[in-house]
Design an enzyme around this catalytic site. Structure first.
Site, mmCIF file in Angstrom:
data_model
loop_
_atom_site.group_PDB
_atom_site.id
_atom_site.type_symbol
_atom_site.label_atom_id
_atom_site.label_comp_id
_atom_site.label_asym_id
_atom_site.label_seq_id
_atom_site.Cartn_x
_atom_site.Cartn_y
_atom_site.Cartn_z
ATOM 1 N N ASP A 331 0.855 -1.174 0.000
ATOM 2 C CA ASP A 331 0.000 0.000 0.000
ATOM 3 C C ASP A 331 0.903 1.240 0.000
ATOM 4 O O ASP A 331 2.131 1.138 0.090
ATOM 5 C CB ASP A 331 -0.928 -0.006 1.218
ATOM 6 C CG ASP A 331 -2.233 0.734 0.957
ATOM 7 O OD1 ASP A 331 -2.265 1.592 0.055
ATOM 8 O OD2 ASP A 331 -3.226 0.460 1.656
ATOM 9 N N GLU A 531 -10.259 6.826 4.777
ATOM 10 C CA GLU A 531 -9.173 6.258 5.570
ATOM 11 C C GLU A 531 -9.102 6.885 6.966
ATOM 12 O O GLU A 531 -10.118 7.190 7.586
ATOM 13 C CB GLU A 531 -7.858 6.338 4.789
ATOM 14 C CG GLU A 531 -7.924 5.562 3.479
ATOM 15 C CD GLU A 531 -6.583 5.335 2.830
ATOM 16 O OE1 GLU A 531 -5.557 5.231 3.529
ATOM 17 O OE2 GLU A 531 -6.550 5.259 1.588
#
Length: 853
Positions: A331, A531
């Site tokens: 990521d 997020e």
């Protein structure tokens, strides 16, 4: 204004400091895996038989290519670089294997980039990867993108409900159709690979990514993972598998990103291994059974070990025990969080089983360091060859060596595909089936066909709010309805449905009216986020500042029946709002097709429902603000509405009685602390750059005014893109400021001797002059000099700037009508970065005001 959790603020401010300490403590640990636990006796993981069968011809081709590759080419293949930080020429020079566009990262930094512009960039990258003029091998690049609820980075795309809403629909076959539509629309722009589906089984609703989870129930996630992957990639063994109409899918984020303690994004899942298997592996069982070709490592940790560095989970479990034959991508700079690593160096991650780095600004150093580590043996050549072989195998299966340029593949470049009516019909069905009816006292719904309906609330005619995060921009902020051509707001859907049935719908965001309506539909809820910027402390809606409740109470006090349509990325404690509503619908984040909401709310001409409520809660609904962790298997499970709850028109539903409002955890009224920017501008505020004539909103990762006199881009301070970097060039004044919201009454903050505080890094100052001001309406402003501060702190890194509001003005009336909470005015060449802007209480007399040179 949405309140930002103190836990999240502290995480944003302090994360990098903690990471640095950990790195220094472990800097000598070398290139091995970070695993420290005894892995000799581990629990039994499921073995998944992949439907993608072994192909000797594919392996032969992989072996042939690998045998001809230099070590430099091999290292290039394991690099995935963000498109804003690399050129086609560098793709060729470094033999880069993949690119990605991060959320809000767009071709030419243009929010309104057309499909043709996307395709042109894809062709340029592809051509560079296939250029053998330097004697290298032609290996086609693969482009990855976060198409997580449709092709959501592209203007005009079909946008589906976020995963939490799809989970409530409990219709796996619908997921297959959504995957097919998403793949087709991606193919128009030449993109080969989506970072979806998210297979988190969220266990704590305080997590800012809860809406990316289909359910707290692992069975739903497993079923959805299988069907979504089949829709995106096609079914293995058929001609459709990874053909020109499909894309490579990603099972993410491996593993237990939804199981972190406290719902902390990128946090630590402190759970037994059997819980990993029973709950958090469920979605991967489905995805692997569908032949998913890539997996993404999680930012998070399992019992203190970062997943990007866990050889046991990446290599031994996922690739070994579970039989995953694709490749694992990292990521966003996630490797840099592994103790002993930085963004520019992490042999630990590759040795642990990561096959491809996701690298941003520091990718060139990462490439060089990785090359050195391979040449020195710190990364064994066998491990590098395995990683490259996995990447090549996926590229061959996807036909990238044969399909030619992205513009020559299937529907690439065709008009009329993105956002076409057939695609929007599927999104409309998904929105309709995702709605959950929590309350319908007196059978107020469906709305009578001849009624006059007042549609109110800040979400009523706000497509950006109903689509949520990961929409055009990463956070989903800065968007307006004109950014969604072809989409329909919830108000527009109700208006059209009422007109067709014989009634009337009137829009009034604040609930005012000339003639009393028969009923009010109030659309309200969370502002967009993504997020960690969406992490919260409790699950109370609008803690300390219940503006939506005030609107509901106003209408109720006027004798108007109220239907609440609640937009949210998670279940929230809304007992006061439920009590004030006659009917209450959990609409989640329904996407671009607001007609789907109207389909269920509005009766037909015959007065009968046109569609019933099919949605059932895929997450338990809290009875108190402190029930962030609330799952059906938990000890002492006591929800307000249990997993699977949902009323319907066909059901025999009893009226919902009054719910308790004075419960533990309810926030007090908002005090002196007021957050304005915490990883994103907090709604309703927006950030702008201006040259005095053109005012450009910072709605994505980049913004500039014509001529480039003032530019802005999102950069990383503590977490991904949580700061804004602004550059000024030229002799004229340029501005960076916050505005575009109703006037703020900051008189309480001023009276309590609060300060304006923010983090600032003065990157460059070249004889420029600077001031900091606030604007309090037409002809009203107050300013302090900042030139001396800029000069004194240039090159000194991040600093915390705290200035009493009284430095701006001693006139309290000015703070009662703040239209711009802050404005930087700079004349000359300068670059600064700013983060974490707030009005906050300070001890009186402890601070001084900035002074002029």
């Amino acid at each position: 204004m949405q309140q930002y959790g103190k836990r999240t603020i502290m995480k944003i401010i302090g994360y990098r400091t903690l990471a640095t300490v950990a790195t220094l403590a472990l800097v000598g640990c070398g290139g091995g895996s970070q695993d420290t636990a005894d892995t000799a006796a581990k629990a039994d993981w499921p073995v998944i038989a992949s439907p993608v069968k072994h192909d000797v011809a594919v392996d032969t081709k992989v072996g042939d290519i690998l045998s001809r590759m230099s070590v430099e080419e091999k290292v290039g293949q394991i690099m995935q670089v963000e498109i804003q930080h690399i050129s086609p020429e560098e793709i060729k020079t470094y033999h880069i294997g993949s690119v990605l566009n991060g959320g809000g990262s767009l071709p030419n930094r243009n929010k309104y980039a057309t499909p043709a512009e996307w395709l042109a960039m894809a062709d340029a990258f592809y051509d560079a990867s296939m250029d053998t003029s330097d004697g290298g091998i032609a290996i086609p690049i693969i482009w990855g993108s976060d198409a997580v609820h449709g092709h959501n980075n592209v203007i005009g795309a079909t946008l589906f409900p976020h995963n939490i809403g799809l989970g409530a629909a409990n219709n796996p076959e619908l997921l297959r159709k959504i995957g097919e539509v998403t793949a087709t629309e991606m193919r128009v722009t030449g993109i080969d690979w989506t970072f979806a589906p998210t297979l988190a089984v969220a266990q704590d609703d305080r997590w800012g990514r809860a809406y990316e989870s289909y359910s707290e129930n692992p069975d739903i996630v497993e079923a959805y993972g299988l069907k979504m992957v089949e829709g995106l990639q096609g079914v293995p063994g058929t001609e459709a598998f990874l053909d020109a109409d499909h894309v490579v899918a990603t099972a993410k984020h491996f593993i237990a990103d939804g199981g972190t303690e406290g719902g902390d994004d990128q946090g630590d899942a402190k759970i037994p291994e059997q819980e990993l298997i029973d709950i958090h592996a469920a979605g991967y069982k489905g995805a692997l059974a569908a032949g998913v070709q890539t997996a993404m490592a999680s930012f998070s940790s399992w019992n203190g070990q970062k997943l990007h560095g866990s050889k046991y989970l990446l290599n031994d479990v996922l690739k070994g025990k579970m039989g995953f034959g694709g490749f694992i991508v990292g990521d966003w700079n996630g490797h840099g969080q592994v103790p002993g690593c930085t963004n520019a160096s992490c042999p630990i991650a590759i040795n642990a089983g990561l096959d491809m780095f996701m690298a941003i600004e520091e990718w060139r150093d990462l490439y060089k360091n990785t090359l050195d580590q391979v040449n020195s043996g710190q990364i064994p050549m066998a491990r590098l060859d395995d990683a490259v072989s996995r990447i090549l195998r996926v590229k061959i299966r996807a036909g990238l060596f044969e399909k030619g340029r992205p513009s020559d593949r299937g529907v690439a470049g065709l008009d009329g595909i993105i956002g076409q009516p057939a695609h929007r019909d599927i999104a409309r069905q998904a929105a309709r089936e995702s709605l959950v009816l929590l309350k319908n006292n007196g059978g107020l719904l469906p709305l009578a066909s001849d009624a006059t309906v007042l549609v109110a609330g800040d979400g009523a005619n706000n497509i950006g709010k109903q689509t949520g995060g990961w929409t055009i921009t990463w956070q989903g902020t800065g968007n307006v309805n004109s950014d969604f051509p072809g989409a329909t707001s919830i108000f527009a859907g109700i208006r059209d449905a009422m007109a067709e049935a014989g009634g009337t719908a009137i829009l009034s965001v604040d609930g005012s009216y000339e003639n009393k309506p028969d009923v009010a539909v109030v659309v309200f809820g969370e502002e967009p986020y993504a997020e960690g910027q969406g992490d919260i402390d409790t699950v109370e809606f609008e803690p300390g500042n219940k503006k939506s409740l005030m609107l509901l109470k106003k209408l109720k006090a006027e004798g108007i029946p109220v239907v609440s349509v609640f937009l949210s990325g998670r279940p929230l404690w809304v007992n006061p709002e439920l009590n004030t509503s006659d009917a209450f619908v959990a609409a989640w984040l329904p996407g671009s097709e607001g007609q789907g909401v109207a389909d269920v709310l509005v009766a037909g001409k015959d007065g009968q429902p046109r569609h019933d409520f099919k949605g059932r809660l895929s997450f338990s609904w809290p009875a108190t603000p402190l029930q962030g962790k609330l799952n059906s298997q938990d000890e002492g499970y006591a929800p307000l509405f249990a997993l699977g709850y949902g009323q319907s028109y066909a059901g025999n539903n009893a009226d919902l009685g009054s719910l308790p409002e004075e419960v533990e955890g309810v926030a007090a009224s908002a005090g002196s602390e007021l957050h304005l920017y915490a990883g994103r501008p907090l709604s309703p505020w927006r950030l702008f750059v201006s040259n005095g004539e053109t005012h450009q909103v910072i709605s994505g990762a980049y913004a500039n005014v014509p001529g480039g006199a003032v530019t802005a881009e999102l950069v990383d301070k503590d977490i991904q893109q949580d700061a804004v970097k602004v550059s000024w060039q030229g002799a004229d004044e340029g501005y960076f400021y916050m505005s575009d919201a109703p006037a703020l009454d900051a008189s309480r903050q001023f009276e309590n001797e609060a300060a304006l505080a923010f983090d600032i890094r003065v990157d460059e100052i070249d004889g420029a002059s600077a001031t900091l001001s606030m604007v309090c309406g037409a002809g009203c402003s107050a300013a302090v000099p900042m030139t001396a501060y800029f000069d004194a702190h240039a090159g000194a890194g991040w600093q915390r700037f705290i200035m009493p509001l009284s430095c701006l003005s001693s006139d309290a009336e000015k703070f009662a009508n703040v239209t711009e909470p802050f404005r930087f005015t700079v004349k000359g060449d300068a670059t600064i970065s700013v983060a974490n802007i707030a009005y906050m209480p300070v001890e009186a007399g402890t601070l001084q005001c900035p002074v002029a040179n």
